[in-house]
Design a protein around this motif. Structure first.
Motif, PDB file in Angstrom:
ATOM      1  N   PRO A 135       6.993   3.442   8.285  1.00 18.84           N
ATOM      2  CA  PRO A 135       5.998   4.431   7.858  1.00 18.84           C
ATOM      3  C   PRO A 135       6.198   4.700   6.378  1.00 18.84           C
ATOM      4  O   PRO A 135       7.179   5.322   5.991  1.00 18.84           O
ATOM      5  CB  PRO A 135       6.371   5.657   8.690  1.00 18.84           C
ATOM      6  N   ARG A 136       5.314   4.228   5.541  1.00 12.12           N
ATOM      7  CA  ARG A 136       5.512   4.392   4.102  1.00 12.12           C
ATOM      8  C   ARG A 136       4.433   5.277   3.497  1.00 12.12           C
ATOM      9  O   ARG A 136       3.242   5.074   3.761  1.00 12.12           O
ATOM     10  CB  ARG A 136       5.503   3.011   3.418  1.00 12.12           C
ATOM     11  N   THR A 137       4.855   6.207   2.685  1.00 12.40           N
ATOM     12  CA  THR A 137       3.915   7.132   2.052  1.00 12.40           C
ATOM     13  C   THR A 137       2.817   6.383   1.306  1.00 12.40           C
ATOM     14  O   THR A 137       1.661   6.797   1.310  1.00 12.40           O
ATOM     15  CB  THR A 137       4.685   8.072   1.099  1.00 12.40           C
ATOM     16  N   SER A 138       3.168   5.270   0.679  1.00 11.17           N
ATOM     17  CA  SER A 138       2.189   4.506  -0.093  1.00 11.17           C
ATOM     18  C   SER A 138       1.731   3.268   0.670  1.00 11.17           C
ATOM     19  O   SER A 138       2.541   2.547   1.246  1.00 11.17           O
ATOM     20  CB  SER A 138       2.809   4.061  -1.418  1.00 11.17           C
ATOM     21  N   PRO A 139       0.427   2.992   0.653  1.00  6.27           N
ATOM     22  CA  PRO A 139      -0.048   1.768   1.312  1.00  6.27           C
ATOM     23  C   PRO A 139       0.422   0.508   0.594  1.00  6.27           C
ATOM     24  O   PRO A 139       0.307  -0.586   1.131  1.00  6.27           O
ATOM     25  CB  PRO A 139      -1.572   1.904   1.247  1.00  6.27           C
ATOM     26  N   TYR A 140       0.947   0.671  -0.601  1.00  5.30           N
ATOM     27  CA  TYR A 140       1.368  -0.490  -1.379  1.00  5.30           C
ATOM     28  C   TYR A 140       2.858  -0.775  -1.203  1.00  5.30           C
ATOM     29  O   TYR A 140       3.384  -1.720  -1.759  1.00  5.30           O
ATOM     30  CB  TYR A 140       1.049  -0.279  -2.858  1.00  5.30           C
ATOM     31  N   GLN A 143       5.781  -2.680   4.229  1.00  9.56           N
ATOM     32  CA  GLN A 143       5.433  -2.075   5.524  1.00  9.56           C
ATOM     33  C   GLN A 143       6.262  -2.624   6.692  1.00  9.56           C
ATOM     34  O   GLN A 143       6.006  -2.284   7.852  1.00  9.56           O
ATOM     35  CB  GLN A 143       3.936  -2.261   5.794  1.00  9.56           C
ATOM     36  N   ASP A 170       2.968   3.071  16.323  1.00 10.90           N
ATOM     37  CA  ASP A 170       1.584   2.974  16.776  1.00 10.90           C
ATOM     38  C   ASP A 170       1.586   2.753  18.288  1.00 10.90           C
ATOM     39  O   ASP A 170       2.366   1.937  18.790  1.00 10.90           O
ATOM     40  CB  ASP A 170       0.972   1.753  16.055  1.00 10.90           C
ATOM     41  N   VAL A 171       0.737   3.476  18.987  1.00 11.90           N
ATOM     42  CA  VAL A 171       0.680   3.310  20.455  1.00 11.90           C
ATOM     43  C   VAL A 171       0.455   1.861  20.852  1.00 11.90           C
ATOM     44  O   VAL A 171       0.930   1.409  21.895  1.00 11.90           O
ATOM     45  CB  VAL A 171      -0.441   4.161  21.106  1.00 11.90           C
ATOM     46  N   ARG A 189       7.301  11.814  10.974  1.00 11.30           N
ATOM     47  CA  ARG A 189       5.858  11.931  10.728  1.00 11.30           C
ATOM     48  C   ARG A 189       5.054  11.908  12.026  1.00 11.30           C
ATOM     49  O   ARG A 189       3.909  12.310  12.063  1.00 11.30           O
ATOM     50  CB  ARG A 189       5.381  10.773   9.848  1.00 11.30           C
ATOM     51  N   ASN A 190       5.633  11.338  13.075  1.00  6.34           N
ATOM     52  CA  ASN A 190       4.921  11.199  14.350  1.00  6.34           C
ATOM     53  C   ASN A 190       5.392  12.184  15.412  1.00  6.34           C
ATOM     54  O   ASN A 190       5.047  12.029  16.572  1.00  6.34           O
ATOM     55  CB  ASN A 190       5.078   9.767  14.878  1.00  6.34           C
ATOM     56  N   ASN A 193       2.465  13.252  17.148  1.00  4.51           N
ATOM     57  CA  ASN A 193       1.476  12.229  17.484  1.00  4.51           C
ATOM     58  C   ASN A 193       1.510  12.141  19.007  1.00  4.51           C
ATOM     59  O   ASN A 193       2.267  11.370  19.599  1.00  4.51           O
ATOM     60  CB  ASN A 193       1.889  10.908  16.827  1.00  4.51           C
ATOM     61  N   ILE A 213       9.084  17.098   9.685  1.00  2.00           N
ATOM     62  CA  ILE A 213       9.611  17.516   8.389  1.00  2.00           C
ATOM     63  C   ILE A 213       9.545  19.023   8.166  1.00  2.00           C
ATOM     64  O   ILE A 213      10.281  19.568   7.355  1.00  2.00           O
ATOM     65  CB  ILE A 213       8.896  16.751   7.251  1.00  2.00           C
TER      66      ILE A 213
END
Lengths: 347, 347, 347, 347
Positions: A135-140, A143, A170-171, A189-190, A193, A213
């Motif tokens: 899980p990365r804060t940035s899409p760049y 991953q 992810d489910v 972060r999840n 979820n 968090i």
């Protein structure tokens, strides 16, 4: 209210209880544990005493407990003994022996994993950690290697007698991750979820549930309740720091959460001082403190070459520093009556 | 920039340095320690190297250090050894032996103090704490016994070989409190009461500086710098929890602050798990953790009858629970190479 | 419990009430307002109704109110109408007209003050703010001009028909500051400096009480209660942002605090968007929001040349930006049925 | 670095650019907008100037922008004009006209929705909100009506000329929700559910992205970047309060986030004062403030009978209070040069 059933209660007897609850417009949450089945009852009733008297007469009912907490099945009231979660290689969470999880933030290569697993085992860890889905804060940002990473984890762990804990994001990946991992991690972060919580709740593998968090203890236990009520009772909580105001650390490790949570739930709890501080130099002192405060284990970021890590380099220990950490916690563990994993080859 | 002077430097030599700094429009902060005098230099200069070269030639100058941190005199750069603060009864903060401060939140009566001091000493404390002037959120809450309370503290401490630490709230009370106390406490609410910091900075007694309720590490060290630059170098920092969002605890004890602060300052640091959690059941586990993480001591609220305490009852230990705490931290102290106060009569 | 006395009640009658309360071991807090005297009663009683019946028969007693809140005299229950605080030049806080305080963070020179005061008045402010005694995190930062600064403030304000609000940091300076200022500010760091609260509580000048950096609404109102109970009823609250986790702003301005506080107290409340954000570009939008949410005024940092300011340059408005701010809030004030200060010469 | 392509650039030309980037070991993120395609370039290069010179010569390249921010495509640098997001019924976010979203927390029944939609439209809203899938802290709380709820929403909205915004919780429900909704909401708990962000990024419907409960502005914009880079450029940000320490409100509404975010991104931003405070009495004052600070719209919880609401009753407005809110914001909107939705039938 929780209806605790006798060990040999039949499905037909359970169905009768559930039906009768339905007729009273109460929801029944049946959770079958290894030894006994529990029926969590949710809904509103005017007369709790009559209800308890009524259900006490059903076949199979051992006892009925009114529970006032918002989390019910994971509460200490629901189970007087502490839960011990076991992994296939013999690692335990919640027993006398600590669980020590070590490994890189991200799985980067076969070689990285082998080197880390070898050292983790050598210095006394019994679980290999590492992220294949990140899980990365940035899409760049990187991953993760996905299934390839899971394979590296499994191979390295098997070669060194370690169990594998790794995050599922992810489910749609739950089944895939469950094929490789011994324990599935739900990241901070999840934590809420809920679809993902329900999905891992239907598995038979243990779950490591990190605290969100800025989650309160109650919200965290409620998240565990989602997994428990779905049928999976092998849940380990993980304190990993909360958000605060001082820029000197990445998160604020809340060690009071360990005894505070243990007083409210029968689930084991481990501490992640790597994310909990974000600062390499703090990992060992906070590991000593975590063991002293009563944690059931540690989860530590270790990397053969932190300076070249794809992620979280500044908080990762070198293999040598991890050895130091294990040496540092050994006398603390003894002081609080706990033992380190028995697989230690050499320290 | 810090100019470190040789031990025997005369006042005339110091004055020359200060004058020359003034001529260059730089501020000089002369702080005379037990052994040597340091001149902290503050201001803006274009050419640091010329400046250092220039002052190196003055009589009495041993060495000159450029310091980049915003706190200078309390920084590790300014003093390579860790400061050890000593109280008259032999208690030390920052040495190998831990300092254990115990006592009630508020001084309530002579009998309360005598009973607490007797037990504190018996179970291994070496400092008696207790508030005679109380900072209370409400103007209608008990505000303390004032000088009468100070007398009770002094008497009880003297009878049992303990030192006294007690809070001073108001600049006008500094002299009074200093007549009775061995160590003056600046509470969390006053961490940035700069007049009070300067006033205790002019004393010759040690100061216990509590961290403000939402102070960063840097702000805390800057508050210590106010005291240090005023001439008092015997400062002990005290982590006592910061404000956070979970209502289950009064404050959030930040144990990472201990090694994080120790890496930046030569001053000792103790932990107050009583205010740091606000929950009696958490005090002993967090004391174990505080010792394990490297604290130089503890400050614990102890009361012969917490249920009847004028303030902070819910977080106060009974005398028996304090004995349990001391038994619990003994092996942890040993595990980290520290010792408990030597005055222990019986545990 | 609050005993409200009739306007003309004599000191002898008040003394009788106080004596009788003492005989019942209850504390009496007599606070004499402009129109009537209130006796706040604190302590524990078994039988509230008998007590009320008893005191209702004393001469001078108009009414008796049981109050459940921890803050009593500043609560809405104690006074149905909102307090209006007036300054000598006619500025009001809490009435229909907004109070607009403007000026530099630090008083730096006579010229700076004159230029700022002239522009503040020209663009519609009615109060001049500026610090002569500065609470600075670092002992090496500019600490203010002291009495010289107070003189500059007074002169500049008098020349332009403005009132003066300025901070007092130390109980020993209260008299000095009160000689020059129309309103004394208690800064965020001193919100729980109880000696200072009591000292300004004994003055006859209004007090501006800033919210502590992580104070709850209740703690803030309790701090106001300290001032009120000491006899000074002219208190204005100031929301100035609280500490939070995002490094992009210096503080987090809590605008919900305005209506939330107004629902609980009769005291006026103003907003400081300069400290509340720490970012010049945010001051005008947040000023619009503050007026829209119902604030009774604003306190804005304005400097003729922010780039050269001794402190808080990044959050200070230029004189031109302050004019823009006044233009921006004018239609918002109208939209919420408030007016700007009437002294506006030209916008 | 961002490569902006001319409107008519062919897929073959794009492929050439992407291939060349690959050869240089740089990642290409192609995002096709309504008018033009943008290629976000991520990776490390020694010589940015040569790179820009090189790619400027490719067919189809209009301009190349080096971007220093961690979020690139959503940054103001990437698009000088502000994005306007349009819904099928003509509602716009980011234009001169405000968007007003109103409706219950949970969809409970057809009647509830019809009554709410009728009133929402009557008093000036243009979007109907309501949850059919509810993220609930407790597994025992009402989890929403699912598809049945979506149908009620669609029907009620269609009958009254409103658009529908509703939350999607699970990647497996994205298609289902998209069949009924005009705009998909990502809730605070899912702000970093990256699989879900990518899934809505592949849709053609606009997305409302709520700020996480303790997300920094930068993390929030990075979450938007995940959606944008996946191809969906119609993103509206929603400030809904962050976690803080005062128990008097559910969250702390951060209105400074509106101008602060608007300075960094071209995306529109709306405010949710219902979740942002959790207190009914605060919703209207904070709505006034939100419009005054520059928000592009509001999202308000409205319920025909809050006392009987399945969720969030204490923060829901009655239909009458919603009418009051619309009356209260009208003059503020005018004061800041904005208009209310034109569909207003009667206020």
């Amino acid at each position: 209210m929780i209806i605790v059933l006798r060990p040999a209660t039949s499905d037909a007897e359970i169905a009768k209880i559930v039906d009768h609850l339905g007729a009273l417009r109460l929801q029944a949450h049946v959770s079958k544990g290894a030894e006994r089945t529990i029926v969590g009852v949710v809904g509103i009733t005017d007369d709790k005493e009559t209800l308890i008297a009524q259900f006490s007469q059903f076949d199979g009912v051992e006892t009925i407990m009114p529970i006032s907490k918002s989390f019910k099945l994971v509460s200490r009231e629901a189970r007087p003994d502490r839960t011990i979660v076991r992994l296939p290689n013999g690692a335990t969470f919640g027993g006398n022996e600590l669980a020590i999880c070590a490994g890189p933030c991200s799985v980067e290569s076969r070689e990285q994993l082998q080197a880390t697993a070898e050292a983790a085992r050598r210095y006394g860890a019994n679980v290999l950690r590492g992220g294949a889905f990140k899980p990365r804060t940035s899409p760049y940002a990187f991953q993760g290697l996905g299934e390839e990473g899971l394979r590296y984890l499994r191979d390295a762990a098997d070669r060194h007698g370690l169990a594998v804990v790794t995050e599922v994001l992810d489910v749609r990946d739950v089944e895939l991750v469950a094929r490789y991992a011994d324990m599935l991690q739900i990241g901070a972060r999840n934590m809420q979820n809920f679809g993902l919580l329900r999905a891992v709740g239907e598995l038979h593998q243990p779950v490591l549930l990190k605290r969100g968090i800025s989650a309160t203890i109650e919200e965290w236990l409620m998240a565990a309740e989602y997994i428990f009520v779905a049928g999976n009772h092998d849940i380990v909580l993980c304190e990993r720091g909360i958000r605060s105001f001082d820029p000197q650390t990445r998160n604020l490790l809340d060690l009071a959460a360990v005894p505070l949570t243990a007083a409210q739930t029968h689930l084991p709890i481990v501490v992640d001082p790597s994310h909990g501080t974000g600062v390499r130099q703090l990992v060992t002192p906070l590991s000593r403190a975590a063991v002293a405060v009563g944690a059931d284990g540690l989860i530590i970021e270790v990397h053969p070459n932190p300076a070249a890590a794809f992620s979280d380099g500044p908080q990762s220990l070198t293999l040598e520093l991890f050895a130091d950490l294990m040496r540092a916690i050994a006398p603390i563990a003894e002081a609080v009556g706990r033992t380190l994993p028995k697989n230690v080859i050499a320290v």
